[in-house]
Design an enzyme around this catalytic site. Structure first.
Site, short mmCIF file in Angstrom:
data_model
loop_
_atom_site.label_atom_id
_atom_site.label_comp_id
_atom_site.label_asym_id
_atom_site.label_seq_id
_atom_site.Cartn_x
_atom_site.Cartn_y
_atom_site.Cartn_z
N GLU A 1 0.86 -1.21 0.00
CA GLU A 1 0.00 0.00 0.00
C GLU A 1 0.89 1.26 0.00
OE1 GLU A 1 -1.59 0.72 3.94
OE2 GLU A 1 -3.38 1.71 3.15
N ASN B 1 -7.11 6.13 -1.73
CA ASN B 1 -6.01 5.20 -1.46
C ASN B 1 -6.23 4.03 -2.42
OD1 ASN B 1 -4.17 3.38 -0.41
ND2 ASN B 1 -4.66 3.83 1.73
N LYS C 1 -9.52 1.95 -1.79
CA LYS C 1 -9.72 1.41 -0.43
C LYS C 1 -11.07 1.84 0.16
CE LYS C 1 -7.09 1.14 3.93
NZ LYS C 1 -5.81 1.58 4.54
N GLU D 1 -5.95 8.71 7.71
CA GLU D 1 -6.51 8.25 6.42
C GLU D 1 -7.87 8.86 6.14
OE1 GLU D 1 -5.91 4.34 4.74
OE2 GLU D 1 -4.84 3.79 6.56
N CYS E 1 -4.85 -3.08 2.87
CA CYS E 1 -4.54 -3.00 4.30
C CYS E 1 -5.72 -3.31 5.22
CB CYS E 1 -3.92 -1.65 4.63
SG CYS E 1 -3.16 -1.65 6.27
N ASN F 1 0.37 -1.01 5.50
CA ASN F 1 1.29 -0.22 6.34
C ASN F 1 0.67 -0.29 7.72
OD1 ASN F 1 3.23 1.96 4.73
ND2 ASN F 1 1.46 1.33 3.52
N1 CDT Z 1 -2.95 1.36 6.53
C1 CDT Z 1 -3.86 0.75 7.32
O1 CDT Z 1 -4.98 0.54 6.92
N2 CDT Z 1 -3.45 0.40 8.55
C2 CDT Z 1 -4.32 -0.14 9.54
C3 CDT Z 1 -3.88 0.27 10.89
C4 CDT Z 1 -4.80 1.21 11.42
S1 CDT Z 1 -4.38 1.77 12.99
C5 CDT Z 1 -5.29 3.20 13.06
C6 CDT Z 1 -4.44 -1.64 9.53
O2 CDT Z 1 -5.56 -2.14 9.69
O3 CDT Z 1 -3.43 -2.34 9.45
#
Ligand code: CDT
Length: 326
Positions: free
Chosen positions: A47, A115, A132, A151, A183, A208
């Protein structure tokens, strides 16, 4: 003939705020060259692979954040990835921040930020695009957090659903059913099932994920972060009888830690390959697509066993309600 494809999970180590797209693309090209040597037919990058995970940085005026987004794909900076795809006859998956000028739900054309992930075939053609849907985090600066996760500030909810396409890839001229998620989507069984209902055989996703849960009201053991990520992908693959390639951006990025542990998962829900560094690392596996058949003709034969008349809450309701007291 066996239906197989050799996939590469191309984990990226940290990309700092000061790193240019050129630096990120050069690192990806090195992984593609390694993939070529190791017989990879489809390589999956994480991502937001072209930049640091910029939603950790608060910018008051959104217009001043435009430099994090791509306005064209390919662009001058990303064209070498498309050229490498053609040169190596290798498909690739890429996550990036997208800035588009297109109509919103009212029909008004305006600047929109998503995203996004794309799937590019070995001819260098974009065959699938996904934006996303499940955007975690918050929209405003949160002084209680050491690291922001903005985000909801930087992106709109994706408007392309969870599409699956059947398209040739690698040795597979007759096509493979492929879908994308990004993600946080991996934690939502609904996302997997919508793709399962389109007979997806291979799901690609980049992530991430911070090593520390800043939203936890109580304490959360660090090892559970990786466990929950793997649990989600393994369950999604098993319950929808598909392969999964889940690829991290990892390491200490702008002072914040992202866990790695990129994995390839088979349709039985087993991890068959896993990254063991927090650096740029290519993990490969020769996936037998016929393995999808067992689940979808037995325990997860949807046509035989699903009972959607009992699932109406799934789409009619968003938050949980309390049960009746008896
Ligand atoms: N990038 C992403 O979606 N990361 C989320 C962590 C969110 S923590 C506020 C994940 O679900 O891995």
């Amino acid at each position: 003939m066996a239906r197989r494809i050799t996939v590469g999970a191309a984990q990226l180590g940290a990309i700092q705020k000061s790193d240019s797209r050129k630096v990120a693309v050069e690192r990806m090209l090195a992984l593609m060259a390694e993939g070529e040597r190791r017989g990879v037919e489809l390589i999956v990058f994480p991502e937001l692979a072209l930049t640091t995970f910029f939603p950790r940085h608060y910018i008051e005026n959104l217009e001043e954040a435009d430099h994090w987004y791509e306005t064209a794909m390919p662009s001058n900076e990303t064209a070498p990835l498309f050229e490498a795809a053609r040169r190596y006859r290798m498909g690739f998956h890429l996550g990036y921040a997208e800035l588009a000028h297109e109509p919103d739900e009212t029909g008004q054309v305006r600047k929109r930020r998503f995203n996004t992930a794309i799937l590019v075939n070995p001819d260098g053609r974009i065959v699938l695009k996904y934006r996303k849907v499940h955007l975690p985090g918050h929209a405003e600066f949160d002084p209680a957090r050491r690291v922001q996760h903005l985000e909801k500030r930087y992106f709109e909810v994706g408007n392309l659903g969870f599409p699956v396409v059947r398209t040739p890839m690698g040795r597979r001229d007759e096509g493979i059913n492929m879908g994308l998620m990004i993600c946080n989507d991996r934690r939502w069984p609904e996302a997997w099932r919508v793709m399962g209902l389109q007979s997806v055989e291979l799901v690609m996703l980049g992530y991430n994920t911070p090593s520390i849960n800043q939203e936890a009201k109580g304490w959360e053991a660090h090892h559970l972060r990786v466990f929950h990520s793997h649990l989600s992908v393994q369950a999604g693959c098993y319950q929808n009888a598909c392969w999964g390639v889940a690829v991290a951006k990892a390491g200490i990025e702008d002072g914040a830690e992202l866990f790695g542990h990129s994995i390839i998962v088979n349709p039985q829900g087993e991890i068959v390959a896993m990254a063991d560094t927090w650096e740029d690392q290519l993990v490969t596996y020769d996936c037998d697509l016929e393995m999808c058949r067992l689940g979808r003709t037995s325990i997860f034969n949807f046509a035989a066993h699903r009972r959607p008349e009992h699932y109406t809450r799934i789409t009619a309701q968003v938050g949980a309600v309390e049960p009746p007291v008896v």
